[in-house]
Motif scaffolding. Structure first.
Motif, PDB file in Angstrom:
ATOM      1  N   MET A 180      50.663   8.338   9.105  1.00 33.95           N
ATOM      2  CA  MET A 180      51.053   6.756   8.761  1.00 33.95           C
ATOM      3  C   MET A 180      52.657   6.505   9.224  1.00 33.95           C
ATOM      4  SD  MET A 180      48.238   5.191   8.719  1.00 33.95           S
ATOM      5  CE  MET A 180      48.711   3.717   7.867  1.00 33.95           C
ATOM      6  N   ALA A 181      53.224   7.395   8.436  1.00 36.72           N
ATOM      7  CA  ALA A 181      54.756   7.480   8.648  1.00 36.72           C
ATOM      8  C   ALA A 181      55.372   8.663   8.096  1.00 36.72           C
ATOM      9  CB  ALA A 181      55.150   5.909   7.405  1.00 36.72           C
ATOM     10  N   TYR A 182      56.804   8.594   8.258  1.00 35.55           N
ATOM     11  CA  TYR A 182      57.501   9.844   8.097  1.00 35.55           C
ATOM     12  C   TYR A 182      58.788   9.362   7.077  1.00 35.55           C
ATOM     13  CZ  TYR A 182      55.078  11.919  11.818  1.00 35.55           C
ATOM     14  OH  TYR A 182      53.926  12.265  12.620  1.00 35.55           O
ATOM     15  N   ARG A 183      58.652   8.300   6.338  1.00 35.92           N
ATOM     16  CA  ARG A 183      59.656   7.594   5.507  1.00 35.92           C
ATOM     17  C   ARG A 183      60.109   8.650   4.433  1.00 35.92           C
ATOM     18  NH1 ARG A 183      58.360   1.664   3.669  1.00 35.92           N
ATOM     19  NH2 ARG A 183      60.596   2.023   2.736  1.00 35.92           N
TER      20      ARG A 183
ATOM     21  N   ASP B  45      64.934  11.760   6.027  1.00 37.64           N
ATOM     22  CA  ASP B  45      66.202  12.479   5.552  1.00 37.64           C
ATOM     23  C   ASP B  45      66.487  13.983   5.495  1.00 37.64           C
ATOM     24  OD1 ASP B  45      67.273  10.041   6.201  1.00 37.64           O
ATOM     25  OD2 ASP B  45      66.779   9.316   3.931  1.00 37.64           O
ATOM     26  N   LYS B  46      65.416  14.683   5.536  1.00 34.79           N
ATOM     27  CA  LYS B  46      65.433  16.037   4.992  1.00 34.79           C
ATOM     28  C   LYS B  46      65.699  16.778   6.124  1.00 34.79           C
ATOM     29  CE  LYS B  46      61.805  15.756   1.664  1.00 34.79           C
ATOM     30  NZ  LYS B  46      60.299  16.091   1.231  1.00 34.79           N
ATOM     31  N   ARG B  47      66.688  17.731   5.787  1.00 28.64           N
ATOM     32  CA  ARG B  47      67.222  18.697   7.142  1.00 28.64           C
ATOM     33  C   ARG B  47      66.247  19.737   7.211  1.00 28.64           C
ATOM     34  NH1 ARG B  47      72.519  18.398   8.553  1.00 28.64           N
ATOM     35  NH2 ARG B  47      73.802  16.448   7.477  1.00 28.64           N
ATOM     36  N   ALA B  48      65.706  20.406   6.334  1.00 30.33           N
ATOM     37  CA  ALA B  48      64.757  21.487   6.257  1.00 30.33           C
ATOM     38  C   ALA B  48      63.425  21.040   7.047  1.00 30.33           C
ATOM     39  CB  ALA B  48      64.677  22.037   5.154  1.00 30.33           C
TER      40      ALA B  48
END
Length: 262
Positions: free
Chosen positions: A237-240, A244-247
């Motif tokens: 549905m979303a990746y909110r 912001d995650k780097r890994a």
């Protein structure tokens, strides 16, 4: 309310006798239910055809050609051997290995069967008027045949070559023998009418990969195992929460069907 209908019966010496038969509305509805049952029963007939073609138990073991999925129903193929040739061909293109299941366990053969029965297999949304000439490599396929017709001819030729060159059915050949035959198709060394063997192989290869990675809603990628091998999240549905995650974030894949049930 009652209705009268004319009923024909055979009389003495082969004569036709016409009689009137009176039905109440309740009786008519009850008997017309037999016809409606014929429509509902169509799914039962289709299931019986599927069983006859595959010669499997009603609910086979997981990973077999018939493992109880509601997608395991024929829409295009009516010949048991043709479907098995298709299945064996897809398995050589996308074989099972240490990374995960192959085409058969992913339900790819049924995915292709359903695609061939629909608009894709009938080239329904494409310009289909002649004249038909051999196209250049930059023009793509120019065949007068539909994809369904190309598949039928290609599978028939695979069966013929298997018998002529190896004295056996394609699905019973060794992996190397199957690969040799598929390579001959890919390299356009097999004669086909109305289309080239390379075109047939490319259609088979592309449809196999599509069946392995398409949304399970369409019949392939069973249990989203194709996505899991790629660590692909599917239809989220979303990746909110993760943007912001780097890994690298491992997510349980979601299909369109999962989204509808939320």
């Amino acid at each position: 309310m009652a209705s009268e209908i004319m009923v024909g019966t055979t009389g003495p010496e082969g004569t036709i006798m016409v009689e009137k038969e009176t039905f109440s509305r309740r009786e008519f509805l009850r008997k017309s239910g037999y016809a409606a049952g014929g429509v509902v029963g169509g799914s039962l007939v289709a299931s019986l055809i599927t069983m006859q073609i595959l010669e499997e138990p009603k609910r086979g073991k997981k990973g077999t050609l018939l493992d109880g999925s509601y997608h395991d129903a024929f829409m295009f193929f009516t010949n048991r051997d043709d479907f098995r040739v298709l299945a064996a061909g897809t398995e050589r293109i996308f074989p099972e290995d240490e990374h995960g299941p192959g085409a058969i366990k992913l339900g790819v053969p049924f995915f292709i069967d359903h695609q061939l029965a629909g608009a894709w297999g009938n080239n329904a949304r494409e310009y289909r008027q002649g004249p038909f000439y051999k196209g250049e490599q930059t023009q793509g396929a120019q065949s007068r045949l539909t994809r369904g017709e190309i598949f039928r001819q290609g599978i028939r030729i695979m069966k013929e070559i298997s018998q002529q060159d190896y004295n056996g059915s394609f699905q019973d050949l060794t992996a190397d023998q199957q690969d040799d035959l598929l390579l001959a198709l890919e390299r356009n060394k097999v004669t086909m009418k109305g289309a080239s063997s390379a075109e047939f192989f490319e259609l088979l290869r592309a449809a196999t990969l599509e069946g392995a990675y398409a949304d399970p809603l369409y019949g392939g990628n069973r249990d989203m195992e194709g996505w899991r091998m790629k660590q692909y999240p599917g239809a989220q549905m979303a990746y909110r929460k993760h943007i912001d995650k780097r890994a690298f974030v491992e997510m349980e894949p979601q299909s369109l069907h999962n989204m509808l049930n939320k």
